[in-house]
Design an enzyme around this catalytic site. Structure first.
Site, mmCIF file in Angstrom:
data_model
loop_
_atom_site.group_PDB
_atom_site.id
_atom_site.type_symbol
_atom_site.label_atom_id
_atom_site.label_comp_id
_atom_site.label_asym_id
_atom_site.label_seq_id
_atom_site.Cartn_x
_atom_site.Cartn_y
_atom_site.Cartn_z
ATOM 1 N N HIS A 165 0.866 -1.176 0.000
ATOM 2 C CA HIS A 165 0.000 0.000 0.000
ATOM 3 C C HIS A 165 0.905 1.229 0.000
ATOM 4 C CE1 HIS A 165 1.090 0.104 4.186
ATOM 5 N NE2 HIS A 165 0.559 -1.105 4.374
ATOM 6 N N HIS A 181 4.107 1.310 2.112
ATOM 7 C CA HIS A 181 5.307 0.652 1.576
ATOM 8 C C HIS A 181 5.954 1.511 0.484
ATOM 9 C CE1 HIS A 181 2.877 -2.958 2.873
ATOM 10 N NE2 HIS A 181 4.031 -3.234 3.443
ATOM 11 N N SER A 211 -1.415 -3.666 5.716
ATOM 12 C CA SER A 211 -1.948 -4.708 4.832
ATOM 13 C C SER A 211 -3.140 -5.390 5.493
ATOM 14 C CB SER A 211 -0.865 -5.743 4.532
ATOM 15 O OG SER A 211 0.292 -5.091 4.064
#
Ligand code: PAF
Length: 283
Positions: free
Chosen positions: A39, A42, A191
């Site tokens: 997402h 990151h 996540s």
């Protein structure tokens, strides 16, 4: 999403071959370790690595050793093609996606255990976790030997554990922390947010709001223990099913504090049904 194709290395030999080529040109190399299901959080790590280094590698490995048997290893979201496209769009140069047998070949018998900063908070509730993280991150750092490895402050205790491991083992890599990326309502990107129902997603944002309230109360001179206990009550009232911890700690050692004389950090882990959320902020 980008339609660039990101080269992928699946073995240590291929990884080191690519890095050797870059080193021969005098380029700096950054590493962003991930478990995929990427997402914006990151991607901010990749961008930070790219600001510091000409070449950036992201690793993608869902590390079985950091999940207890009852945890979500099997259902952890996996989408290598989607992750690879996102990484290419963020400026990543190489995806390192080793098989389990590359990371843990038959007969693998080494565990990296970092005591002290691993012990409280996450260490109490997920006793297997930091051993698994320190072992896999030590391997990734030694496989790639980057100049810089970037980790999210979202996993603040993990960042402290990795810094300590790299320092204690003289791993010649700078460990950099990148600020947490949040949704519009303050929820830290994760996540695992994908597991939340619409109702749970609405409640989830309260965690960050209550952390802000607790920080204000601490700066107003409230007793730390009282603030922690009251916030836990508010979290229950908001709909959190269970709270593992909500604590104000020394930002460096994670030891309990009774005032804000030294830099402090607020850290929380709370459950919404079967989903465990963690968050932290500087106080
Ligand atoms: O934060 C994560 O995604 C993981 O714990 C890490 C650092 C990639 C190790 O598996």
């Amino acid at each position: 999403m980008s339609d660039q194709v990101l080269p992928v290395a699946r073995s240590v030999t291929a990884l080191r071959g690519a890095i050797r080529g870059w080193r021969a040109q005098g380029l700096r190399v950054g590493l962003v370790p991930t478990m995929g299901a990427l997402h914006e959080g990151h991607l901010s790590l990749v961008r930070m690595a790219k600001e510091r280094c000409e070449r950036v590698i992201a690793s993608l490995f869902v590390n079985p050793r950091q999940f207890a048997p009852h945890e979500d290893f099997e259902r952890y979201p996996r989408d290598e093609a989607g992750d690879s496209a996102l990484l290419a769009g963020a400026g990543c140069d190489l995806l390192y996606a080793p098989e389990r047998s590359v990371m843990y070949p038959d007969g693998f018998a080494t565990n990296v255990i970092v005591s002290d900063v691993s012990t409280p908070l996450e260490g109490e509730f997920r006793p297997h976790f930091f051993g698994g993280v320190a072992t896999v991150v030590a391997k990734l750092l030694l496989q790639a030997l980057p100049d810089v490895a970037v980790f999210g402050e979202k996993d603040y205790q993990q960042l402290l554990v990795i810094k300590r491991m790299a320092r204690d083992l003289d791993v010649p890599v700078e460990i950099a922390g990148c600020p947490t990326v949040r949704e519009h309502d303050g929820l830290a990107m994760s996540s695992r947010n994908a597991y939340l129902s619409a109702d749970q997603r609405r409640i989830a944002a309260r965690l960050n709001h209550l952390m802000h309230d607790a920080i204000k109360a601490a700066h107003a001179g409230g007793a730390i223990g009282v603030i922690e206990a009251e916030t836990q009550r508010h979290l229950h009232a908001a709909g959190f099913t269970s709270i593992d911890y909500f604590a104000i700690r020394d930002a460096e050692t994670l030891a309990p504090v009774s005032d804000l004389a030294r830099p402090a950090r607020i850290l929380a882990a709370a459950w919404l049904g079967k989903t465990r959320l963690i968050d932290n902020m500087a106080v």
